[in-house]
Scaffold this active site. Structure first.
Site, PDB file in Angstrom:
ATOM      1  N   SER A 252      -1.522   0.436  -5.118  1.00 63.00           N
ATOM      2  CA  SER A 252      -2.895   0.750  -4.688  1.00 63.00           C
ATOM      3  C   SER A 252      -3.096   2.228  -4.313  1.00 63.00           C
ATOM      4  O   SER A 252      -4.173   2.770  -4.603  1.00 63.00           O
ATOM      5  CB  SER A 252      -3.379  -0.201  -3.586  1.00 63.00           C
ATOM      6  OG  SER A 252      -2.571  -0.116  -2.436  1.00 63.00           O
TER       7      SER A 252
ATOM      8  N   CYS B 241       2.775   1.795  -3.295  1.00 67.44           N
ATOM      9  CA  CYS B 241       3.013   2.078  -4.719  1.00 67.44           C
ATOM     10  C   CYS B 241       1.721   1.946  -5.537  1.00 67.44           C
ATOM     11  O   CYS B 241       1.091   2.945  -5.892  1.00 67.44           O
ATOM     12  CB  CYS B 241       4.079   1.150  -5.302  1.00 67.44           C
ATOM     13  SG  CYS B 241       5.714   1.374  -4.569  1.00 67.44           S
TER      14      CYS B 241
ATOM     15  N   ASN C 272       0.829  -1.220   0.000  1.00 69.77           N
ATOM     16  CA  ASN C 272       0.000   0.000   0.000  1.00 69.77           C
ATOM     17  C   ASN C 272       0.861   1.268   0.000  1.00 69.77           C
ATOM     18  O   ASN C 272       0.524   2.269   0.631  1.00 69.77           O
ATOM     19  CB  ASN C 272      -0.983   0.001   1.187  1.00 69.77           C
ATOM     20  CG  ASN C 272      -2.044   1.098   1.125  1.00 69.77           C
ATOM     21  OD1 ASN C 272      -2.452   1.642   2.140  1.00 69.77           O
ATOM     22  ND2 ASN C 272      -2.490   1.445  -0.058  1.00 69.77           N
TER      23      ASN C 272
ATOM     24  N   ASP D 140       4.460  -5.271  -9.786  1.00 67.06           N
ATOM     25  CA  ASP D 140       5.061  -4.590  -8.633  1.00 67.06           C
ATOM     26  C   ASP D 140       6.275  -3.778  -9.099  1.00 67.06           C
ATOM     27  O   ASP D 140       7.234  -4.345  -9.623  1.00 67.06           O
ATOM     28  CB  ASP D 140       5.495  -5.681  -7.637  1.00 67.06           C
ATOM     29  CG  ASP D 140       6.065  -5.096  -6.354  1.00 67.06           C
ATOM     30  OD1 ASP D 140       6.324  -3.884  -6.323  1.00 67.06           O
ATOM     31  OD2 ASP D 140       6.242  -5.874  -5.406  1.00 67.06           O
TER      32      ASP D 140
HETATM   33  P1  4NP Z   1       3.140  -2.087  -3.571  1.00 65.87           P
HETATM   34  O1  4NP Z   1       4.725  -2.210  -3.749  1.00 65.87           O
HETATM   35  O2  4NP Z   1       2.631  -3.438  -3.154  1.00 65.87           O
HETATM   36  O3  4NP Z   1       2.670  -1.697  -4.928  1.00 65.87           O
HETATM   37  O4  4NP Z   1       2.911  -1.020  -2.509  1.00 65.87           O
HETATM   38  C1  4NP Z   1       5.564  -2.735  -2.770  1.00 65.87           C
HETATM   39  C2  4NP Z   1       5.853  -2.017  -1.657  1.00 65.87           C
HETATM   40  C3  4NP Z   1       6.731  -2.525  -0.698  1.00 65.87           C
HETATM   41  C4  4NP Z   1       7.280  -3.760  -0.888  1.00 65.87           C
HETATM   42  C5  4NP Z   1       7.005  -4.497  -2.024  1.00 65.87           C
HETATM   43  C6  4NP Z   1       6.137  -3.985  -2.955  1.00 65.87           C
HETATM   44  N1  4NP Z   1       8.183  -4.259   0.079  1.00 65.87           N
HETATM   45  O5  4NP Z   1       8.777  -5.343  -0.162  1.00 65.87           O
HETATM   46  O6  4NP Z   1       8.374  -3.641   1.125  1.00 65.87           O
END
Ligand code: 4NP
Length: 239
Positions: free
Chosen positions: A89, A87, A85, A207
């Protein structure tokens, strides 16, 4: 249509208290008149009143009545979900909010986002995501929070960015549904964001966290496509 109309309709039958209509169903006859009928489980209590009441037969009164019923509808609620949450979403929340605002529909929607993990809880969105969105005139303002059981009760639609997010949401629903007394079929609210994309053939919003700037642009391209179609779909299914 139910309830909420009584104040406008006091004139329709002087012998009947307006509060009576709060429980009634508003129906339209074949000739276009609007009338109230009592709800089936209250027919005994209502039997002393001469139902059905015709409440409007001229088209202008009818249209006003329909408009006032629509104005009292609760907003349609949409929750966007990714892993962290920070990037995808939050960007989806911002892109959809922007489109809804441009169409003058903000009062009709409740829009939020969440993550399947709580690792980034309380943090603003990733600065790379905010910068990429800003270049397109979109402000990403949300603060990260994890998905919670009540989301399955509160939201009409829950949009997962990728298949892992969708599976995690469904597993969370399985874990919570009994203890939290969630509606049995609330898992059906979970859909994939890309199932609404029209101009792109991707099935997931990838991602971008460990990649370069192109990944953030791709996220926004997919979201702009999917969110336009999402709004059209919600409008056509709820009009
Ligand atoms: P999101 O991206 O799921 O689109 O917010 C990510 C944010 C953090 C992480 C991975 C994906 N992380 O590994 O901390």
């Amino acid at each position: 249509m139910r309830g909420g109309l009584a104040p406008n309709l006091r004139f329709c039958h002087p012998s009947v208290p307006s509060t009576l209509f709060m429980h009634c169903h508003l129906r339209r006859s074949k000739n276009g008149s609007l009338f109230f009928t009592p709800p089936p489980h209250r027919q005994l209590r209502f039997s002393r009143f001469p139902f059905p009441f015709v409440v409007a037969s001229s088209s202008s009164i009818m249209e006003d009545t329909i408009r006032s019923a629509e104005a009292s509808k609760p907003p349609f609620s949409v929750l966007f979900v990714c892993l962290g949450n920070i990037c995808r979403s939050p960007a989806a929340e911002a892109v959809f909010t922007d489109i809804v605002r441009k169409r003058g529909l903000e009062s009709k929607f409740r829009i939020d986002s969440a993550g399947t993990i709580g690792y980034h809880e309380g943090n603003p969105a990733d600065s790379r995501m905010r910068a990429a969105a800003k270049k397109r005139g979109i402000e990403v303002t949300s603060i990260s929070r994890p998905v919670q059981p009540s989301d399955f009760r509160v939201f009409d639609l829950i949009l997962a960015m990728d298949m892992q997010n969708r599976d995690d949401l469904l597993s969370a629903f399985d874990r919570w549904s009994h203890k939290e007394k969630l509606p049995k079929d609330a898992y059906k609210k979970v859909k994939l964001m890309c199932s609404y994309c029209k101009k792109h053939s991707e099935t997931e919003v990838p991602d971008p966290y460990y990649g370069g700037p192109k990944g953030f642009e791709k996220v926004l391209d997919l979201l702009e496509d999917g969110c336009e179609v999402l709004l059209d779909t919600i409008i056509s299914q709820n009009s």
